[in-house]
Each structure stands twice: as structure tokens, then as C-alpha cells.
Enzyme design. Structure first.
Site, PDB file in Angstrom:
ATOM      1  N   GLU A 318       0.823  -1.213   0.000  1.00  0.00           N
ATOM      2  CA  GLU A 318       0.000   0.000   0.000  1.00  0.00           C
ATOM      3  C   GLU A 318       0.848   1.250   0.000  1.00  0.00           C
ATOM      4  O   GLU A 318       0.666   2.151  -0.832  1.00  0.00           O
ATOM      5  CB  GLU A 318      -0.928  -0.004   1.208  1.00  0.00           C
ATOM      6  CG  GLU A 318      -1.851   1.196   1.278  1.00  0.00           C
ATOM      7  CD  GLU A 318      -2.909   1.169   0.191  1.00  0.00           C
ATOM      8  OE1 GLU A 318      -2.772   1.971  -0.765  1.00  0.00           O
ATOM      9  OE2 GLU A 318      -3.855   0.375   0.275  1.00  0.00           O
ATOM     10  N   ASP A 322       1.162   4.052  -3.014  1.00  0.00           N
ATOM     11  CA  ASP A 322       0.683   5.412  -2.807  1.00  0.00           C
ATOM     12  C   ASP A 322       1.781   6.442  -3.043  1.00  0.00           C
ATOM     13  O   ASP A 322       1.574   7.452  -3.728  1.00  0.00           O
ATOM     14  CB  ASP A 322       0.143   5.575  -1.381  1.00  0.00           C
ATOM     15  CG  ASP A 322      -1.084   4.722  -1.114  1.00  0.00           C
ATOM     16  OD1 ASP A 322      -1.704   4.256  -2.083  1.00  0.00           O
ATOM     17  OD2 ASP A 322      -1.406   4.518   0.075  1.00  0.00           O
ATOM     18  N   SER A 562      -7.018   1.734  -4.200  1.00  0.00           N
ATOM     19  CA  SER A 562      -5.853   2.226  -3.469  1.00  0.00           C
ATOM     20  C   SER A 562      -4.940   3.018  -4.392  1.00  0.00           C
ATOM     21  O   SER A 562      -4.218   3.907  -3.935  1.00  0.00           O
ATOM     22  CB  SER A 562      -5.062   1.058  -2.872  1.00  0.00           C
ATOM     23  OG  SER A 562      -5.768   0.457  -1.824  1.00  0.00           O
TER      24      SER A 562
END
Length: 647
Positions: A318, A322, A562
Site C-alpha cells: 500500500e 501510494d 488504493s
């Protein structure tokens, strides 16, 4: 004897009548009542959330500074003004204090910095008398034990002054699994909830945990040590998404940030999720060489740490995704990293809100110890700077939490919007189902991945009307970088649907009314909230498929909203950059603007694909707004002059 009679009756005459405030019909299915009763002297950290003044003016106040047709557009409030305007009335503080004093709880009661919470440590025996309840010991299937009650009461005359009391109905789950329950809502909230079954399965999986259900998904091909031969080859964007693909798809390839010292973008991560510095450089070396060596500015919140002990996609996927894409898309604009929670307790959204807004700080004043990390000091209150745009790729199922908990938190997002912050959240990866593809079983309200789960499971905070929810799209197979996208149906499905808690915001009424008029789904109220009166999500969408991400020194294709959230947040950050360059303010809460007819041309309408789940095809992407891709994907080249023209 005659003299004693009035003395005996006086306390009874003064006793305020109590009424049930919240209740739970049955314990969660993964918990069972333990024969061991709690010790009456066990200490409970009782926290009473006070009703806030002027809260009925919150939406109107937010719209006044966010609606492009308002004379007050862009005139965002200071943190001090927000705190003063919504602080509870002295009557509320005094009334609750008096109630506590009647039970011998006067000297030890404390008021939070914002005056929004009263807190006092009490024994189980004291709490039971105060709340007219009975605490029991419950044992989880994992073996952990927690105290909870099935209902609690407060004086009737204080109902208008209290929003929530904790710990009461909530169950802590250290093993990270959700626990289904039945929940019957009190009448203290004004929100609409037409759905007959209001399932509240307790606390969601730990946000940063590899099993949280919010972590992005990786292609079955795994990671490759050798770089995929697609560098700057835009003809392959349907197979592999890169920075250049996104720049061309959303029409901002030629824009370069110019106001980096004034602008800010924040990315939120929850420990144990953490980025790997060497992976950042590996990614930048291939896609953005000038960014090699760049690192996000760390804002450590409640023990937040960029841990490097547990490595791999589950704990680095994640954060790497990001930051690699957000930093790559806005470079040389610096990016801030809100790293929330330590490796032991983790954290939740309220812990982030504590750090962003000192007036909201609720340590020793309202954070729910069964849902939020509770830390040994309040030094993190208001210490993190407010970024103009904050992107979060984590979420709960709406049914994980009680409505009172969600409403209080959602109101805080509105306050941040009042201060000029754009809050972006991913809409989820399982279509109309909840995290980990779990739907709600109408028979008992439990979560299940089997065919028994037929009730749609909307996401939170995406269902909060004061944030911008981002769904996922993808280029069609065999298409080019300029092809019209479709709803993402590879590996993941764009989260979307309708809230069971929050009423429809005014800015969305026209778009949702058009959707139901022209494309009304065939599902009944037994499957989703079809009242046409509640918040629909997502608001917008962005590509969420085939992102080439570096993890552990190798590249792999990653999927999820995400990815969509930080991509969209990066585009809004560039809009802010251009506005700041000409002396204007950041755009703040964008929903009233993007739903306006003026901005319709600024989005690519997505009209194909769906978001299947819960044994159904889900909803379909159609012309106009839909609960799959929202208003569509952004066209920066059109949006930029529109936003520059606003005050």
C-alpha cells in the site's frame, strides 16, 4: 418520623428519569458470554461525547465556502473559528457534569481541549449505576476477553446534549477479524436509514494489517526482478499503467508544479504499512530519474513508524504504491506522509483526526478504546500540519461501526473541509460487497463470502457526504492510452453503492435523481438502500488497474482503488498549485463544484462495466453519475481553467 420522610423522598424526587440511548439486540456471533462476571472494581475509561453547538449549520456552512455559486466560495475558516463555532453549549457541559456529580463523580471529571468530550475513569460498578446497564465479560473465539454491555441509558433531559458514550456496545478484536452483530439504532440521530436490517459487525480489521481487506491486489504473475520493457511506451498502457500513462490519460502531461513551497499533498498510511526507501529509488530510476533520493516528509502520529521489520507486499504494498505514484505525479512538489499508529496497537481514523485538528483531540476525551488506538500521552493533538489535499486508501465497511461513531467522525471531515482541506478516500475493491468480498447475511446480519450474503455492504468513510470518494477504472483490453476507459473489472471491482446511515447531500440530489430516473437498478430494498434518499458513492474515478509498482526490488502489476485515490489526489494537488501561483486559495471541499453543471465537461463519462458482488452483477456504469465510477475520470486540461476562473 415525620421529619425523616421528606429527607428520604428528596433524593428520589430529584432522580432524573432514564431512557435507553443505544442498544444491541444480540452479541456478535464470534463472541460468547463468559460465565466469569467482571470485577466491580475494574476501571473503565468512560468518555461522553457532547452534542456540538450549531452542528445543524455544518453542511450549510461547508457549502457556503465550497459551492462555486456562493459569494463566500473559497473563504475558508480558521481552526479557531471552527472550534469556537461548534463548541458545545455551556448548558450541555454543565448538565452532564451535574449528572456525573449526582453519582459522586465530580472531582475527577475532565473536559477536553475542544470542550467536545467529558471523560472520567469509573469502576464497572459505578458505570452500571450511572448508565442503568450491566457489563458482562465476553469471550471471542480467539480466546480474548472484553467487557461490554447490550444497552445503556442516560437521563432523558440530557439526550439533546449527548452524542455517544464509550465504552459501551463496542467489541475490541485483537485478532483483527470482524464480528457480526445485530444493532438497533436509537432515535438520537437525524440521519435517514430506511434499510430494515442494520447490521453492525463491530470493529473492522486493523487498518494497516495485511488482512485488512483494504490492501491493493497484485497480479497473479507476481513480481519480476527484471523491469518490464514498457518504459515510456504509451502504446502499452492498457497492459501496464505508468506515470506517463496517467499524465496522458488525464491530460496533464505538460504541467509542471510552480508553487511547491506553498502547496501540500498528504498521504495517509497506517502501521504496519510502510514504504521502502530503496523501492522508491528503484521506481524513480525507471520512471522519474530527477526524483531519485526524494523522500516524503514524515509526520509520525501516535508512535507512527516507517517499520522495516516485516517486509513484503502485505506490509509494503500500500505505502509503496501510494508514494511512488503520488510523489512521481507531483514531483518536485514535496509530499507529506501521515504515518499513524505504532506496531503494537495500530490506529484508526480518529487517531489521525486528533493529530490534524487539536480541537478534535479526544485522547482522555472520547477516542473509543475498542476502535481507536489509545496512547499514553496527548502530545499528538494537533501536531501534524494540515495538507491542502489528504489521500487515504484505507476504509471500513459502514456496518463495522455504529452510526453515532460514524456521524461524529463524518462531521469532523466537514470541519476540515471548512478549513480548506480536500479529503480523498478510496471506494473499495469488491464492488457492492465489503472488505474481503464480504456481504451481509439477511438472516442474522453476519458477514459472509457465501451465497447467503445477499445484502450489499457499503463502505465508510466513502459514504460520508463530506469527503470525495474515488472509484476505479481501467483501459479496455487491447486499447490505447487514449481509449475510453471502463469500470475496473480486472482483479478488483470498483466499490460503490448507497449509504445506510447518511442522507443524500444537496449537491448530489440532481445527479442521483437523474440516475434513478434513467437507470434505476432492479434490486429490492432487501439488497440495498433503494430509498433514493441516501448518499451515493463514489463521486469520481481514476484508473485502478495494472499499476507497475516496485516492491522488494522487483516490479509487479498492482490493482485497486488504493491506486485511484492518490492519482486523483495528485491531480487536485496540481490544480491547487496553479491557483496558488496566481494568488488564489486551494480548492478545499470539491464535491459541490464537481457536481455543478459548469464542471460536467471536466470529466470523462464512463459508460461500461460494473461492480459485481453479493451474488449479483452489482451496479452498472451508465451515462451521467453512477454508483460505480461516479461522475467519471478527470480531464485536467478542462478542469484547470474552470477552477482558475473561480475566486
Amino acid at each position: 418520623m415525620k421529619l425523616l420522610l421528606p429527607l428520604l423522598l428528596a433524593p428520589l424526587a430529584l432522580a432524573a428519569p432514564l431512557s435507553i440511548f443505544e442498544r444491541r439486540d444480540a452479541p456478535p456471533s464470534t463472541w460468547s458470554l463468559s460465565p466469569r462476571a467482571p470485577h466491580p472494581e475494574t476501571i473503565l475509561p468512560l468518555r461522553i461525547g457532547l452534542a456540538q453547538s450549531n452542528i445543524h449549520q455544518l453542511e450549510a456552512s461547508l457549502l457556503a465556502v465550497s459551492d462555486p455559486e456562493s459569494e463566500h466560495y473559497g473563504k475558508h475558516w480558521s481552526a479557531e473559528k471552527v472550534a469556537d463555532f461548534f463548541a458545545p453549549a455551556e448548558e450541555a457541559v454543565a448538565g452532564v457534569r451535574d449528572w456525573l456529580a449526582e453519582h459522586g463523580l465530580k472531582e475527577t471529571v475532565k473536559l477536553s481541549k475542544s470542550r467536545n468530550w467529558l471523560m472520567v475513569d469509573v469502576t464497572v460498578e459505578q458505570a452500571e449505576k450511572l448508565l442503568a446497564t450491566k457489563y458482562e465479560t465476553y469471550e471471542h473465539v480467539s480466546g480474548s476477553k472484553r467487557l461490554a454491555c447490550s444497552s445503556y441509558s442516560i437521563p432523558s433531559h440530557l439526550r439533546e446534549h449527548i452524542e455517544i458514550v464509550t465504552p459501551t456496545l463496542h467489541f475490541d478484536q485483537p485478532d483483527g477479524r470482524p464480528s457480526p452483530s445485530h444493532y438497533k439504532r436509537s432515535t438520537t440521530s437525524s440521519s435517514t436509514n430506511p434499510v430494515k436490517s442494520s447490521a453492525v459487525p463491530g470493529v473492522a480489521r486493523k487498518l494497516g494489517s495485511p488482512s485488512s481487506g483494504t490492501i491493493p491486489k497484485v497480479s497473479s504473475s507476481g513480481f519480476r526482478n527484471s523491469f518490464l520493457n514498457v518504459l515510456h511506451e504509451l502504446q502499452d498502457c492498457a497492459k501496464v499503467t505508468t506515470l506517463d500513462c496517467l499524465r496522458v490519460m488525464y491530460n496533464f502531461a505538460l504541467y509542471k508544479p510552480v508553487s511547491t513551497s506553498k502547496n501540500s499533498l498528504g498521504i495517509v498510511e497506517y502501521t504496519p504499512q510502510a514504504y521502502v526507501p530503496s523501492d522508491l529509488d528503484f521506481f524513480f530510476a525507471n520512471y522519474s530519474p530527477s526524483a531519485v533520493g526524494s523522500r516524503p516528509t514524515l509526520y509520525a502520529i501516535d508512535g507512527g513508524v516507517v517499520q522495516q521489520t516485516d517486509m513484503g507486499f502485505g506490509t509494503n504494498g500500500e505505502s509503496n504504491l501510494d508514494l511512488q505514484y503520488a510523489m512521481g505525479l507531483v514531483h518536485p512538489q514535496p509530499v507529506g506522509l501521515y504515518q499513524v499508529g505504532d506496531e503494537i496497537q495500530g490506529a484508526s481514523f480518529n487517531n489521525l483526526l486528533d493529530a490534524l485538528d487539536g480541537a478534535y483531540c479526544t485522547y482522555q476525551a472520547g477516542d473509543d478504546p475498542t476502535q481507536d488506538g489509545i496512547y499514553p500521552n496527548s502530545e499528538n493533538c494537533g501536531v501534524a500540519p494540515l495538507s491542502n489535499v489528504i489521500s487515504t486508501s484505507y476504509g471500513y465497511n459502514e456496518a463495522d461501526l455504529t452510526p453515532a461513531y460514524e456521524e461524529r467522525q463524518c462531521n469532523e471531515y466537514a470541519k476540515l473541509g471548512l478549513m480548506g482541506v480536500t479529503l480523498v478516500f478510496s471506494s473499495g475493491d469488491y464492488g457492492v460487497a465489503g472488505n474481503s468480498n464480504e456481504c451481509i447475511n439477511p438472516a442474522d446480519g453476519s458477514y459472509t463470502t457465501t451465497k447467503a450474503g445477499t445484502v450489499f455492504n457499503p463502505a465508510f468513510p466513502s459514504s460520508c457526504p463530506y469527503i470525495t470518494s474515488v472509484g476505479a477504472t481501467q483501459l479496455p483490453e487491447g486499447g490505447s492510452v487514449l481509449s475510453r476507459e471502463q469500470a475496473c473489472e480486472t482483479v478488483i471491482y470498483s466499490g460503490g453503492g448507497f449509504s445506510n446511515v447518511f442522507p443524500m447531500p444537496s449537491y448530489q440530489k440532481s445527479a442521483v435523481a437523474s440516475y434513478f430516473k434513467n437507470h434505476k437498478p432492479s434490486y429490492s430494498s432487501s439488497q440495498y438502500n433503494n430509498s433514493m434518499k441516501t448518499r451515493g458513492f463514489p463521486d469520481v474515478a481514476a484508473n485502478g488497474a495494472n499499476y507497475n509498482v516496485a516492491i522488494g526490488g522487483a516490479f509487479g502489476l498492482v490493482f485497486g482503488t488504493s491506486a485511484s485515490a492518490p492519482t486523483f489526489a495528485s491531480i487536485i494537488t496540481l490544480i491547487n498549485d496553479a491557483r496558488l501561483a496566481i494568488g488564489k486559495k486551494p480548492v478545499g471541499f470539491i464535491n459541490p463544484t464537481i457536481y455543478s453543471s459548469l464542471f460536467k465537461a471536466g470529466f470523462h463519462d464512463i459508460v461500461s462495466g460494473g461492480n459485481q458482488g453479493c451474488g449479483t452483477p452489482g451496479f452498472s456504469a451508465v451515462s451521467g453519475w453512477d454508483p460505480v465510477t461516479g461522475l467519471g475520470t478527470p480531464n485536467f486540461g478542462v478542469l484547470l481553467p474552470l477552477w482558475l476562473a473561480l475566486p
